[in-house]
Enzyme design. Structure first.
Site, PDB file in Angstrom:
ATOM      1  N   ASP A   1       0.875  -1.166   0.000  1.00 53.51           N
ATOM      2  CA  ASP A   1       0.000   0.000   0.000  1.00 53.51           C
ATOM      3  C   ASP A   1       0.915   1.220   0.000  1.00 53.51           C
ATOM      4  O   ASP A   1       2.006   1.179   0.567  1.00 53.51           O
ATOM      5  CB  ASP A   1      -0.874  -0.009   1.257  1.00 53.51           C
ATOM      6  CG  ASP A   1      -1.716   1.253   1.374  1.00 53.51           C
ATOM      7  OD1 ASP A   1      -2.414   1.577   0.411  1.00 53.51           O
ATOM      8  OD2 ASP A   1      -1.634   1.903   2.433  1.00 53.51           O
ATOM      9  N   LYS A   2       0.505   2.309  -0.649  1.00 53.56           N
ATOM     10  CA  LYS A   2       1.401   3.468  -0.746  1.00 53.56           C
ATOM     11  C   LYS A   2       1.412   4.319   0.522  1.00 53.56           C
ATOM     12  O   LYS A   2       2.428   4.411   1.208  1.00 53.56           O
ATOM     13  CB  LYS A   2       1.020   4.352  -1.940  1.00 53.56           C
ATOM     14  CG  LYS A   2       1.954   5.577  -2.094  1.00 53.56           C
ATOM     15  CD  LYS A   2       1.494   6.505  -3.194  1.00 53.56           C
ATOM     16  CE  LYS A   2       0.348   7.388  -2.744  1.00 53.56           C
ATOM     17  NZ  LYS A   2       0.759   8.413  -1.751  1.00 53.56           N
ATOM     18  N   THR A   3       0.278   4.913   0.821  1.00 54.32           N
ATOM     19  CA  THR A   3       0.234   5.905   1.890  1.00 54.32           C
ATOM     20  C   THR A   3       0.450   5.264   3.259  1.00 54.32           C
ATOM     21  O   THR A   3      -0.278   4.359   3.653  1.00 54.32           O
ATOM     22  CB  THR A   3      -1.111   6.654   1.878  1.00 54.32           C
ATOM     23  OG1 THR A   3      -1.318   7.207   0.578  1.00 54.32           O
ATOM     24  CG2 THR A   3      -1.122   7.749   2.916  1.00 54.32           C
TER      25      THR A   3
ATOM     26  N   THR B   1      -2.541   1.737  -4.816  1.00 53.71           N
ATOM     27  CA  THR B   1      -2.881   3.010  -4.191  1.00 53.71           C
ATOM     28  C   THR B   1      -4.177   3.569  -4.751  1.00 53.71           C
ATOM     29  O   THR B   1      -4.555   3.283  -5.895  1.00 53.71           O
ATOM     30  CB  THR B   1      -1.748   4.038  -4.395  1.00 53.71           C
ATOM     31  OG1 THR B   1      -2.122   5.279  -3.800  1.00 53.71           O
ATOM     32  CG2 THR B   1      -1.468   4.265  -5.872  1.00 53.71           C
ATOM     33  N   GLY B   2      -4.845   4.342  -3.935  1.00 58.50           N
ATOM     34  CA  GLY B   2      -6.048   5.041  -4.380  1.00 58.50           C
ATOM     35  C   GLY B   2      -5.720   6.378  -5.015  1.00 58.50           C
ATOM     36  O   GLY B   2      -6.601   7.043  -5.556  1.00 58.50           O
TER      37      GLY B   2
ATOM     38  N   LYS C   1      -9.220  -3.451  -3.541  1.00 58.57           N
ATOM     39  CA  LYS C   1      -7.842  -3.913  -3.357  1.00 58.57           C
ATOM     40  C   LYS C   1      -7.754  -5.435  -3.278  1.00 58.57           C
ATOM     41  O   LYS C   1      -6.832  -6.045  -3.829  1.00 58.57           O
ATOM     42  CB  LYS C   1      -7.235  -3.284  -2.094  1.00 58.57           C
ATOM     43  CG  LYS C   1      -6.941  -1.799  -2.239  1.00 58.57           C
ATOM     44  CD  LYS C   1      -6.250  -1.241  -0.996  1.00 58.57           C
ATOM     45  CE  LYS C   1      -5.901   0.227  -1.199  1.00 58.57           C
ATOM     46  NZ  LYS C   1      -5.201   0.815  -0.027  1.00 58.57           N
TER      47      LYS C   1
ATOM     48  N   ASP D   1      -1.585  -1.047   6.203  1.00 58.89           N
ATOM     49  CA  ASP D   1      -1.698  -0.558   7.579  1.00 58.89           C
ATOM     50  C   ASP D   1      -2.749  -1.306   8.392  1.00 58.89           C
ATOM     51  O   ASP D   1      -2.961  -1.012   9.562  1.00 58.89           O
ATOM     52  CB  ASP D   1      -1.977   0.942   7.609  1.00 58.89           C
ATOM     53  CG  ASP D   1      -3.305   1.314   6.940  1.00 58.89           C
ATOM     54  OD1 ASP D   1      -4.111   0.400   6.658  1.00 58.89           O
ATOM     55  OD2 ASP D   1      -3.526   2.507   6.710  1.00 58.89           O
TER      56      ASP D   1
END
Length: 692
Positions: A387-389, A537-538, A565, A584
């Site tokens: 996941d990016k963030t 990522t969104g 996802k 996360d």
């Protein structure tokens, strides 16, 4: 972070199992409900077993001396045959040997009943049969049956087996010592503050949520809470694996068991007992050490068949030597040696010791294993999806580019912007101010600050009207920026803030989610292991592409909504890839549960992430690579131990049976026991050498 306790995890159900080592001294796991302070887990059990085997060994060793001196064969070997004869010497020999058989041999006799009761004959069965056959036969000879007395071999066999178990249990205890250290982290008492400001000493278990406690310099923090007074640095290395002390000020969270350094802290208690971070860590480590291992199932089956082979080979050896015309005493000695040397002791320890070492090693490095089987499968993972963030990036605005216009320098532009934004609480403002401080710029004081909703902020700085404005403000006022490189910034999905003096554009500052410095190393380490790195990522295509190019990712998927996802993970698995998902643990929960391996990163002090197989305490992508390095190293150790524990029997069994007797090479049961114990020690030492 949320606790997805309501989620029906498809791999749940292992947590309540207990792990047993070989029969007779099983290391029982702990139930999750037990508190951290309840020190009755595997380590204390092993400590008791160490003391028990040590005591039995030294008592048996003392009793061995008169048995050897009274044994005719030893007297002949020492050249004192007949010199120690006296009326009743044979009966005295029987008495000493009987005491030693029942006292020193009790752990093995007890193990025999346990194994037979479970219909899982193993190492204890073989040892108990060997010493019982020797004892019964020698006792019969004492009372008139023709033959030789084997009491001296019986007692030396028991001595060596006790010594081997003593050494082995010390190794087992050492393997679990990291868990023992975790249990010992919490202090027993705390300084609870009264309403008048004075303090009282109370046991930690008497603390309640909302209590305020005083933590002095050099003391351990008693429980999880929030700093409400004072400032200090805190050492959390035993909990997170991070050696650098972290600063803690009012509003910051602190974890029970961490060490307060130079300042006094007033902490408001937020979690107590089993809710605390340390309690959850200990419960998860115990669960992982107690959960069933597929490799252990293989070892257990191999140990069962090795026991069957040992008993069969012993019986065949006895019959073969009798057919060849040897006396019963000789044939029986060969049979006992075969049974002893073939004991699947090392095989029974091959996997459990590696499991204990790897789980403790993982916990001390901030890697918490919830599902042991999933961790073992992770050695086959060939694709990691991030996941990016908050995972590859820090999830906070950071300055990416500073584009001055005209004669304004980069430092001057950032200094003026920092002066205006220093009075704002907006995340963008904090990012600009942080960048100015990192460059060591002195931010001037601003007056007449005014926040303009949706458009920016303005203030008077050093007598100038300075404004930090959005692109919409410039468009509304018809102001042309005239700055090169803006299209690239917008194309990458970055947020651009313009700095104006009056209506003159001094320059622009672009901000975006900052890539973690550790992310590059994580991707590089994964690539060196042959593992692909992908990103989910969104965010829009521009942002995703920029992050992907920065890190050198193999592939990325942009504008993926949280509920989509899990579908992307299934698509990757349909390609035939073994996929790990790293996120996360909140909006990534469905994807974490769908993947072959779910990794929750940056769990902080909330480690109860039900949808993850592995929980990372730190928000550090490098720990993702560490998981696979540890999994592969653990598997190598298991294979090495299993290969040794089974392989040595190929030459040990024929040697014990006496195939080299024609060349004068004959092993006694005591020598067989020594070789068997040596193989066990080799397996134990090899497990302790596990490193990543």
């Amino acid at each position: 972070m949320e606790n997805h306790s309501g989620h029906d995890h498809r791999r749940a159900g292992h947590g309540g199992e207990t792990h047993e080592g070989h029969s007779g001294h099983a290391g029982q796991g702990m139930e999750h409900g037990q508190s951290v302070g309840n020190h009755k887990g595997p380590v204390s059990h092993h400590r008791h077993m160490v003391a028990d085997f040590r005591r039995r060994f030294f008592v048996s060793l003392a009793l061995t001396v008169p048995v050897l001196l009274l044994s005719p064969m030893i007297q002949a070997f020492l050249g004192i045959a007949g010199k120690l004869d006296f009326p009743g010497d044979a009966i005295l020999l029987f008495v000493f040997s009987s005491i030693l058989y029942f006292f020193g041999g009790w752990p093995f006799l007890k193990g025999l009943f346990l194994e037979v009761g479970r219909r899982q004959p193993g190492m204890m069965t073989l040892i108990a049969l060997a010493i019982t056959v020797s004892y019964v036969y020698s006792s019969a000879v004492i009372f008139g049956v023709p033959g030789k007395v084997f009491f001296w071999e019986l007692v030396t066999l028991i001595d060596i087996m006790l010594l081997g178990h003593w050494i082995e249990m010390r190794s087992v205890m050492g393997a679990s010592r990291a868990l023992d250290e975790l249990v010992r982290l919490l202090p027993s008492g705390a300084h609870r503050l009264r309403e008048d400001g004075s303090s009282e000493e109370v046991p930690v278990e008497h603390l309640s949520k909302g209590d305020r406690i005083l933590v002095r310099p050099g003391e351990k923090i008693p429980t999880d809470g929030e700093v409400v007074g004072g400032s200090s640095t805190v050492n959390e290395s035993m909990l997170t694996g991070e050696s650098t002390p972290v600063s803690r000020e009012p509003g910051d969270a602190v974890v029970g068991g961490s060490l307060n350094n130079e300042g006094s802290l007033t902490v408001e208690v937020q979690k107590v007992g089993e809710e605390t971070f340390l309690a959850q860590v200990v419960a998860m480590v115990r669960s992982a050490q107690g959960s069933r291992s597929r490799s252990q199932d293989l070892a257990n089956r191999a140990a069962f068949w090795l026991t069957v082979i040992a008993i069969s080979a012993g019986s065949v050896t006895l019959a073969a030597w009798l057919i060849l015309g040897k006396e019963f005493a000789y044939a029986m000695e060969r049979m006992v040696t075969v049974m002893v040397i073939t004991c699947p002791h090392a095989l029974g320890l091959a996997v459990p010791l590696v499991v204990a070492v790897s789980t403790s090693l993982a916990a001390s490095s901030g890697l918490l294993l919830r599902d042991r089987a999933a961790f073992e499968r992770s050695r086959a993972i060939d694709t990691v999806v991030f996941d990016k963030t908050g995972t590859l990036t820090v999830g906070l605005f950071g300055v990416q580019e500073i584009l001055p216009s005209g004669d304004v320098s980069v430092e001057e532009l950032l200094r003026l912007a920092g002066a205006v934004e220093a009075l704002s609480e907006h995340p963008i403002a904090r990012g600009i101010v942080e960048a100015a401080r990192e460059k060591g710029l002195e931010i001037p004081a601003a007056q007449e600050f005014e926040a303009i909703k949706g458009k920016g902020a303005r203030a008077t700085v050093e007598g100038k009207q300075i404004m930090a404005a959005s692109p919409g403000y410039l468009e509304e006022k018809g102001i042309k920026a005239g700055i090169e490189g803006l299209d690239k910034q917008f194309g990458q999905g970055r947020t651009v803030i313009f700095i104006l003096e009056g209506s003159t554009v001094l320059g622009a500052i672009s901000l975006g989610d900052t890539v973690r410095p550790e992310s590059r190393e994580a991707v590089s380490r994964l690539r060196s292991m042959g593992i692909r790195s992908l990103m989910l990522t969104g965010d829009n295509e521009g942002v995703a592409k920029a992050v992907s190019e920065t890190l050198g990712l193999d592939e990325y998927f942009a504008e993926v909504l949280p509920d989509r996802k899990a579908g992307k993970i299934r698509e990757l698995m349909d390609r035939g890839w073994k996929v790990a998902m790293t996120g996360d643990g909140v909006n990534d929960a469905p994807a974490l549960a769908t993947a072959d391996l779910g990794i929750a990163i940056g769990a902080g002090t909330d480690v109860a992430v039900e949808t993850a197989d592995v929980v990372l305490v730190r928000s550090n992508p490098r720990d993702v690579a560490s998981i696979f390095e540890l999994a592969r190293a653990t598997y190598r150790k298991m294979i090495q131990n299993l290969a040794w524990a089974t392989g040595y029997n190929f030459f040990a069994i024929p040697l014990a049976a006496g195939v080299l007797a024609g060349w004068g090479i004959v092993l006694s049961p005591a020598v067989g026991a020594l070789l068997m114990s040596l193989s066990t020690v080799i397996v134990a030492v090899n497990a302790r050498l596990l490193k990543v």
